[in-house]
Design a protein around this motif. Structure first.
Motif, PDB file in Angstrom:
ATOM      1  N   THR A   1       8.960  -6.950   4.352  1.00  0.00           N
ATOM      2  CA  THR A   1       8.315  -5.632   4.406  1.00  0.00           C
ATOM      3  C   THR A   1       9.364  -4.528   4.480  1.00  0.00           C
ATOM      4  O   THR A   1      10.211  -4.533   5.384  1.00  0.00           O
ATOM      5  CB  THR A   1       7.398  -5.521   5.634  1.00  0.00           C
ATOM      6  OG1 THR A   1       6.418  -6.566   5.590  1.00  0.00           O
ATOM      7  CG2 THR A   1       6.702  -4.171   5.677  1.00  0.00           C
TER       8      THR A   1
ATOM      9  N   ILE B   1      11.089  -1.053   5.392  1.00  0.00           N
ATOM     10  CA  ILE B   1      10.974  -0.130   6.516  1.00  0.00           C
ATOM     11  C   ILE B   1      11.584   1.213   6.119  1.00  0.00           C
ATOM     12  O   ILE B   1      12.687   1.284   5.582  1.00  0.00           O
ATOM     13  CB  ILE B   1      11.702  -0.676   7.769  1.00  0.00           C
ATOM     14  CG1 ILE B   1      11.085  -2.013   8.191  1.00  0.00           C
ATOM     15  CG2 ILE B   1      11.627   0.327   8.920  1.00  0.00           C
ATOM     16  CD1 ILE B   1       9.619  -1.941   8.579  1.00  0.00           C
ATOM     17  N   TYR B   2      10.831   2.284   6.389  1.00  0.00           N
ATOM     18  CA  TYR B   2      11.283   3.636   6.065  1.00  0.00           C
ATOM     19  C   TYR B   2      11.663   4.362   7.355  1.00  0.00           C
ATOM     20  O   TYR B   2      10.943   4.274   8.353  1.00  0.00           O
ATOM     21  CB  TYR B   2      10.183   4.405   5.339  1.00  0.00           C
ATOM     22  CG  TYR B   2       9.820   3.822   4.000  1.00  0.00           C
ATOM     23  CD1 TYR B   2      10.395   4.310   2.826  1.00  0.00           C
ATOM     24  CD2 TYR B   2       8.914   2.778   3.894  1.00  0.00           C
ATOM     25  CE1 TYR B   2      10.069   3.767   1.589  1.00  0.00           C
ATOM     26  CE2 TYR B   2       8.578   2.224   2.667  1.00  0.00           C
ATOM     27  CZ  TYR B   2       9.156   2.724   1.521  1.00  0.00           C
ATOM     28  OH  TYR B   2       8.843   2.187   0.306  1.00  0.00           O
ATOM     29  N   THR B   3      12.783   5.055   7.325  1.00  0.00           N
ATOM     30  CA  THR B   3      13.282   5.759   8.508  1.00  0.00           C
ATOM     31  C   THR B   3      13.550   7.225   8.181  1.00  0.00           C
ATOM     32  O   THR B   3      14.103   7.541   7.127  1.00  0.00           O
ATOM     33  CB  THR B   3      14.580   5.104   9.022  1.00  0.00           C
ATOM     34  OG1 THR B   3      14.334   3.733   9.334  1.00  0.00           O
ATOM     35  CG2 THR B   3      15.087   5.819  10.268  1.00  0.00           C
TER      36      THR B   3
ATOM     37  N   SER C   1       7.990   2.780  16.202  1.00  0.00           N
ATOM     38  CA  SER C   1       9.413   2.608  16.496  1.00  0.00           C
ATOM     39  C   SER C   1      10.090   3.975  16.473  1.00  0.00           C
ATOM     40  O   SER C   1      10.338   4.539  15.406  1.00  0.00           O
ATOM     41  CB  SER C   1      10.055   1.673  15.461  1.00  0.00           C
ATOM     42  OG  SER C   1      11.440   1.554  15.688  1.00  0.00           O
TER      43      SER C   1
ATOM     44  N   SER D   1      10.759   4.989  12.584  1.00  0.00           N
ATOM     45  CA  SER D   1      10.745   3.989  11.516  1.00  0.00           C
ATOM     46  C   SER D   1       9.358   3.374  11.408  1.00  0.00           C
ATOM     47  O   SER D   1       8.690   3.134  12.421  1.00  0.00           O
ATOM     48  CB  SER D   1      11.776   2.888  11.797  1.00  0.00           C
ATOM     49  OG  SER D   1      13.077   3.422  11.876  1.00  0.00           O
ATOM     50  N   ALA D   2       8.926   3.133  10.166  1.00  0.00           N
ATOM     51  CA  ALA D   2       7.612   2.531   9.930  1.00  0.00           C
ATOM     52  C   ALA D   2       7.583   1.953   8.523  1.00  0.00           C
ATOM     53  O   ALA D   2       8.410   2.286   7.677  1.00  0.00           O
ATOM     54  CB  ALA D   2       6.507   3.560  10.108  1.00  0.00           C
ATOM     55  N   SER D   3       6.599   1.081   8.287  1.00  0.00           N
ATOM     56  CA  SER D   3       6.448   0.505   6.948  1.00  0.00           C
ATOM     57  C   SER D   3       5.851   1.511   5.968  1.00  0.00           C
ATOM     58  O   SER D   3       5.949   1.344   4.763  1.00  0.00           O
ATOM     59  CB  SER D   3       5.565  -0.750   7.020  1.00  0.00           C
ATOM     60  OG  SER D   3       4.296  -0.435   7.583  1.00  0.00           O
TER      61      SER D   3
ATOM     62  N   ALA E   1       6.043   7.427   9.259  1.00  0.00           N
ATOM     63  CA  ALA E   1       7.328   7.635   9.936  1.00  0.00           C
ATOM     64  C   ALA E   1       7.605   9.126  10.115  1.00  0.00           C
ATOM     65  O   ALA E   1       8.018   9.570  11.199  1.00  0.00           O
ATOM     66  CB  ALA E   1       8.451   6.973   9.137  1.00  0.00           C
TER      67      ALA E   1
ATOM     68  N   PRO F   1      13.282   2.984   1.171  1.00  0.00           N
ATOM     69  CA  PRO F   1      13.360   2.282   2.461  1.00  0.00           C
ATOM     70  C   PRO F   1      14.782   2.215   2.998  1.00  0.00           C
ATOM     71  O   PRO F   1      15.754   2.181   2.227  1.00  0.00           O
ATOM     72  CB  PRO F   1      12.812   0.887   2.133  1.00  0.00           C
ATOM     73  CG  PRO F   1      13.039   0.719   0.666  1.00  0.00           C
ATOM     74  CD  PRO F   1      12.892   2.075   0.073  1.00  0.00           C
TER      75      PRO F   1
END
Length: 233
Positions: free
Chosen positions: A41, A43-45, A108, A125-127, A132, A169
């Protein structure tokens, strides 16, 4: 007589199985790419930036100073020091406050003071890239109210930079996974090649005979009875 394996022998082993080594390295690379592309998966920050100031608000020098004196235009270093301390305090305060916890819950989020400065970085951070950005901005928007709850008017918090929706991501690192897959396939192929040669107990012509019995080979007999061509023996 036991046979001693030299570096030259090992290189010959690997060269004898060069096709296997190349194929397994390619397979490892492809498998790693497929895994990271379809089974991990992303993850975008993103992050928002806050400015923390003490009550003085970086006031300039005393009002009685000579207007022509450049010292009167310098920022009060005591104000900066207090703001740096205040920023470090807020990193703990914002993560412990119940209102902030309700915003951060299930997400997160990290709140850190940029080293030796009075800036706070709210990193989320989130998918989902939009989620995010929303969380980071929600924390930034709530920061002044939470700050005022504990410090009143003894300072303030301002949003300097809002969190933007990330376009790509931050993880996983595709290049790293692909390189690991390539190395894994390469190491596995080298191990298999080495194992094949070690368990192979057949005596090969030429150097094998000389290494085992120290008897030089002067000639080889060709077997013409083998179907499909000549065979040396």
């Amino acid at each position: 007589m036991s046979r001693q394996i030299t570096i030259n022998d090992i290189l010959k082993m690997f060269l004898a199985h060069i096709k296997l080594i190349i194929i397994m390295a390619i397979i490892g690379t492809i498998l790693a790419y497929v895994y990271v592309s379809y089974f991990v998966t992303p993850i975008y920050t993103t992050s928002a930036l806050l400015l923390v100031q003490n009550d003085a608000g970086f006031s300039l020098g005393g009002s009685t100073a000579d207007p022509g004196d450049t010292d009167s235009e310098r920022i009060n270093t005591n104000d900066i020091t207090q703001s740096v301390m205040l920023a470090n305090t807020c990193t703990v305060l914002f993560t412990k406050d119940p209102d902030m916890k309700s915003i951060i819950a299930g997400n997160s989020v990290t709140i850190t003071a940029i080293e030796e400065s009075y800036f706070l970085e709210i990193k989320a951070s989130a998918s989902d890239p939009l989620a995010a950005a929303n969380v980071a901005n929600a924390v930034a928007q709530a920061a002044p109210e939470v700050f005022a709850k504990y410090f009143g008017e003894a300072g303030k918090v301002d949003t300097v930079d809002e969190a933007a929706i990330p376009s790509k991501p931050s993880s996983p690192n595709v290049e790293r996974y692909v390189m690991m897959g390539f190395l894994a396939g390469l190491v596995l192929a080298l191990g298999i090649s080495f194992l094949i040669e070690i368990i192979d107990t057949t005596v090969k012509p030429g150097d094998d005979l000389y290494d085992m019995y120290e008897i030089p080979v002067f000639a080889e007999i060709i077997d013409f009875d083998v179907e499909g061509g000549a065979k040396k023996r």
